[in-house]
Design a protein around this motif. Structure first.
Motif, PDB file in Angstrom:
ATOM      1  N   GLN A 211      28.133 -16.407  34.056  1.00 27.79           N
ATOM      2  CA  GLN A 211      28.244 -15.362  35.067  1.00 27.79           C
ATOM      3  C   GLN A 211      28.995 -15.863  36.301  1.00 27.79           C
ATOM      4  OE1 GLN A 211      27.409 -12.177  34.789  1.00 27.79           O
ATOM      5  NE2 GLN A 211      26.657 -12.480  32.704  1.00 27.79           N
ATOM      6  N   ILE A 212      28.713 -17.101  36.709  1.00 26.44           N
ATOM      7  CA  ILE A 212      29.408 -17.666  37.867  1.00 26.44           C
ATOM      8  C   ILE A 212      30.902 -17.787  37.592  1.00 26.44           C
ATOM      9  CG2 ILE A 212      29.681 -19.776  39.242  1.00 26.44           C
ATOM     10  CD1 ILE A 212      26.645 -20.156  38.993  1.00 26.44           C
ATOM     11  N   SER A 213      31.234 -18.200  36.365  1.00 29.12           N
ATOM     12  CA  SER A 213      32.654 -18.351  36.021  1.00 29.12           C
ATOM     13  C   SER A 213      33.390 -17.019  36.045  1.00 29.12           C
ATOM     14  CB  SER A 213      32.796 -18.997  34.640  1.00 29.12           C
ATOM     15  OG  SER A 213      32.440 -18.088  33.597  1.00 29.12           O
ATOM     16  N   GLN A 214      32.650 -15.930  35.829  1.00 33.75           N
ATOM     17  CA  GLN A 214      33.272 -14.611  35.803  1.00 33.75           C
ATOM     18  C   GLN A 214      33.282 -13.937  37.172  1.00 33.75           C
ATOM     19  OE1 GLN A 214      34.693 -13.479  32.741  1.00 33.75           O
ATOM     20  NE2 GLN A 214      34.215 -15.642  32.398  1.00 33.75           N
ATOM     21  N   TRP A 215      32.203 -14.131  37.943  1.00 33.52           N
ATOM     22  CA  TRP A 215      32.030 -13.349  39.167  1.00 33.52           C
ATOM     23  C   TRP A 215      31.886 -14.190  40.427  1.00 33.52           C
ATOM     24  CZ3 TRP A 215      33.268  -8.743  37.645  1.00 33.52           C
ATOM     25  CH2 TRP A 215      32.938  -8.322  36.355  1.00 33.52           C
ATOM     26  N   GLY A 216      31.782 -15.500  40.275  1.00 34.69           N
ATOM     27  CA  GLY A 216      31.600 -16.353  41.436  1.00 34.69           C
ATOM     28  C   GLY A 216      30.130 -16.491  41.807  1.00 34.69           C
ATOM     29  N   GLU A 217      29.870 -17.263  42.859  1.00 36.38           N
ATOM     30  CA  GLU A 217      28.502 -17.561  43.284  1.00 36.38           C
ATOM     31  C   GLU A 217      28.412 -17.460  44.795  1.00 36.38           C
ATOM     32  OE1 GLU A 217      25.244 -21.073  42.325  1.00 36.38           O
ATOM     33  OE2 GLU A 217      27.341 -21.636  42.636  1.00 36.38           O
ATOM     34  N   ASP A 218      27.377 -16.767  45.299  1.00 38.34           N
ATOM     35  CA  ASP A 218      27.245 -16.659  46.749  1.00 38.34           C
ATOM     36  C   ASP A 218      26.562 -17.901  47.313  1.00 38.34           C
ATOM     37  OD1 ASP A 218      24.317 -16.318  46.909  1.00 38.34           O
ATOM     38  OD2 ASP A 218      24.671 -14.345  46.048  1.00 38.34           O
ATOM     39  N   ALA A 219      26.650 -18.052  48.618  1.00 40.12           N
ATOM     40  CA  ALA A 219      26.180 -19.278  49.268  1.00 40.12           C
ATOM     41  C   ALA A 219      24.680 -19.473  49.107  1.00 40.12           C
ATOM     42  CB  ALA A 219      26.556 -19.252  50.749  1.00 40.12           C
ATOM     43  N   GLU A 220      23.908 -18.397  49.223  1.00 40.25           N
ATOM     44  CA  GLU A 220      22.456 -18.521  49.102  1.00 40.25           C
ATOM     45  C   GLU A 220      22.062 -18.959  47.700  1.00 40.25           C
ATOM     46  OE1 GLU A 220      18.591 -18.806  49.915  1.00 40.25           O
ATOM     47  OE2 GLU A 220      20.198 -18.497  51.373  1.00 40.25           O
ATOM     48  N   ALA A 221      22.704 -18.384  46.689  1.00 41.87           N
ATOM     49  CA  ALA A 221      22.422 -18.784  45.311  1.00 41.87           C
ATOM     50  C   ALA A 221      22.797 -20.242  45.080  1.00 41.87           C
ATOM     51  CB  ALA A 221      23.175 -17.883  44.339  1.00 41.87           C
ATOM     52  N   ALA A 222      23.879 -20.679  45.694  1.00 43.53           N
ATOM     53  CA  ALA A 222      24.306 -22.070  45.544  1.00 43.53           C
ATOM     54  C   ALA A 222      23.290 -23.019  46.164  1.00 43.53           C
ATOM     55  CB  ALA A 222      25.680 -22.269  46.173  1.00 43.53           C
ATOM     56  N   ARG A 223      22.736 -22.655  47.325  1.00 43.88           N
ATOM     57  CA  ARG A 223      21.717 -23.497  47.965  1.00 43.88           C
ATOM     58  C   ARG A 223      20.454 -23.565  47.107  1.00 43.88           C
ATOM     59  NH1 ARG A 223      23.860 -21.181  52.736  1.00 43.88           N
ATOM     60  NH2 ARG A 223      22.382 -19.444  52.642  1.00 43.88           N
ATOM     61  N   ARG A 224      20.066 -22.423  46.570  1.00 45.82           N
ATOM     62  CA  ARG A 224      18.875 -22.401  45.722  1.00 45.82           C
ATOM     63  C   ARG A 224      19.095 -23.255  44.479  1.00 45.82           C
ATOM     64  NH1 ARG A 224      17.383 -19.533  41.276  1.00 45.82           N
ATOM     65  NH2 ARG A 224      15.140 -19.222  40.948  1.00 45.82           N
ATOM     66  N   ARG A 225      20.262 -23.145  43.893  1.00 46.35           N
ATOM     67  CA  ARG A 225      20.574 -23.914  42.687  1.00 46.35           C
ATOM     68  C   ARG A 225      20.579 -25.413  42.987  1.00 46.35           C
ATOM     69  NH1 ARG A 225      24.017 -22.685  37.736  1.00 46.35           N
ATOM     70  NH2 ARG A 225      25.020 -24.644  37.165  1.00 46.35           N
ATOM     71  N   ALA A 226      21.081 -25.798  44.157  1.00 42.69           N
ATOM     72  CA  ALA A 226      21.093 -27.214  44.522  1.00 42.69           C
ATOM     73  C   ALA A 226      19.673 -27.765  44.605  1.00 42.69           C
ATOM     74  CB  ALA A 226      21.819 -27.409  45.852  1.00 42.69           C
ATOM     75  N   GLY A 227      18.748 -26.969  45.143  1.00 46.83           N
ATOM     76  CA  GLY A 227      17.356 -27.400  45.205  1.00 46.83           C
ATOM     77  C   GLY A 227      16.740 -27.542  43.827  1.00 46.83           C
TER      78      GLY A 227
END
Length: 244
Positions: A211-227
Motif C-alpha cells: 500500500q505504501i508503494s502505491q499511495w505513499g505514507e504519511d508522517a504520523e504513520a511513519a512515526r508509529r511504524r518506527a516505534g
C-alpha cells in the motif's frame, strides 16, 4: 459541553530518580542496579534476565533515560517486565492463545490480485510455509481471500509444542512478534532462525508495504511504524539471545 470526544490525558512523566544504572549478577540471573539497588518490575518483582549480555543492554536502556523515564524507548525492559509479571504467571494460557493463531495464520491467506502483491506475498511467505510444514510434519492449507479454511487437526498441537520450548522471556518475545504480525508461524520461524529479523519484518508487513508503494505514507504513520520496528527488533534480539 463540547461535542468533541475527550482525549485521553498523556501518561504522567516520571523523573529519573537515580544517578547510575549498571548491570550486575543477581539471584536468578542478571539485572540492573539503580544506585546500587535492584530495579523492579511494575509488580515490584526484581528485574532479572537469564543472559548477561541482555542484562547489560537493559542497564543501557535505564542509563539512557534523561531527564525523564520514557518507557516507549525501553523495549527490552518492557519485554522483561512482561515475561516476569505476565508470562510467568499465565504461561499455559499464553501458549494456548498463541497456538490458536495457527488456525487462521496470516501467511495462509493470500491476495488474488494485483499480481505484484501476489508475487510479493509468495516471495516472503512461501519460505515460512515450507519451514512450518517441515517443523510440524503437517500440510498447510492456503487460500486466496478471507474465507476461513480448516487446517490439519495436528497443526495446533504441534505449534503448541514448539511454543512451549521457550523460556518465559523468549515466550514474551514470541508473543510480541506473533501479535504484531498476526502470524505465529512467522514468529516461530524467526525464533528457530529459519529467517532473520529483516525477513520477518518484511513478511509481517507485505500488505502494508504494498500500500505504501502505491499511495505513499504519511508522517504520523511513519512515526508509529518506527516505534513498532524498534519493539520488533528488541523481540528479535531476545529470541536470538535465548537461542544462543
Amino acid at each position: 459541553m463540547s461535542g468533541d470526544k475527550a482525549r485521553p490525558e498523556p501518561a504522567p512523566r516520571i523523573k529519573r530518580f537515580y544517578q547510575r544504572a549498571e548491570a550486575a549478577p543477581l539471584e536468578g540471573g542478571f539485572g540492573v542496579l539503580l544506585d546500587g539497588r535492584p530495579a523492579r518490575t511494575p509488580l515490584k518483582t526484581q528485574l532479572t534476565v537469564p543472559h548477561e549480555v541482555l542484562g547489560a543492554e537493559l542497564a543501557g536502556e535505564w542509563q539512557a533515560q534523561d531527564p525523564d523515564i520514557e518507557t516507549p524507548t525501553m523495549p527490552l525492559t518492557r519485554l522483561a517486565n512482561t515475561a516476569i509479571d505476565g508470562v510467568a504467571r499465565e504461561r499455559d494460557g499464553v501458549i494456548e492463545s498463541m497456538a490458536a493463531y495457527a488456525g487462521s495464520d496470516l501467511i495462509c491467506y493470500r491476495a488474488s490480485a494485483p499480481e505484484g502483491l501476489v508475487s510479493r506475498q509468495a516471495e516472503c511467505w512461501d519460505p515460512i510455509v515450507r519451514w512450518a510444514e517441515k517443523a510440524t510434519a503437517t500440510r498447510l492449507t492456503l487460500t486466496a481471500g478471507l474465507v476461513a479454511v480448516e487446517q490439519s487437526p495436528d497443526l495446533i498441537p504441534a505449534i503448541a509444542r514448539l511454543i512451549a520450548d521457550h523460556d518465559d522471556l523468549a515466550l514474551a518475545a514470541l508473543a510480541m512478534t506473533t501479535t504484531m504480525s498476526g502470524s505465529v508461524l512467522m514468529a516461530l520461524a524467526l525464533s528457530r532462525r529459519a529467517i532473520n529479523a529483516d525477513a520477518a519484518w518484511a513478511a509481517a508487513h507485505v500488505d502494508e508495504d504494498w500500500q505504501i508503494s502505491q499511495w505513499g505514507e504519511d508522517a504520523e504513520a511513519a512515526r508509529r511504524r518506527a516505534g513498532l520496528y524498534r519493539d520488533f527488533l528488541a523481540a528479535a534480539r531476545v529470541l536470538d539471545l535465548c537461542r544462543a
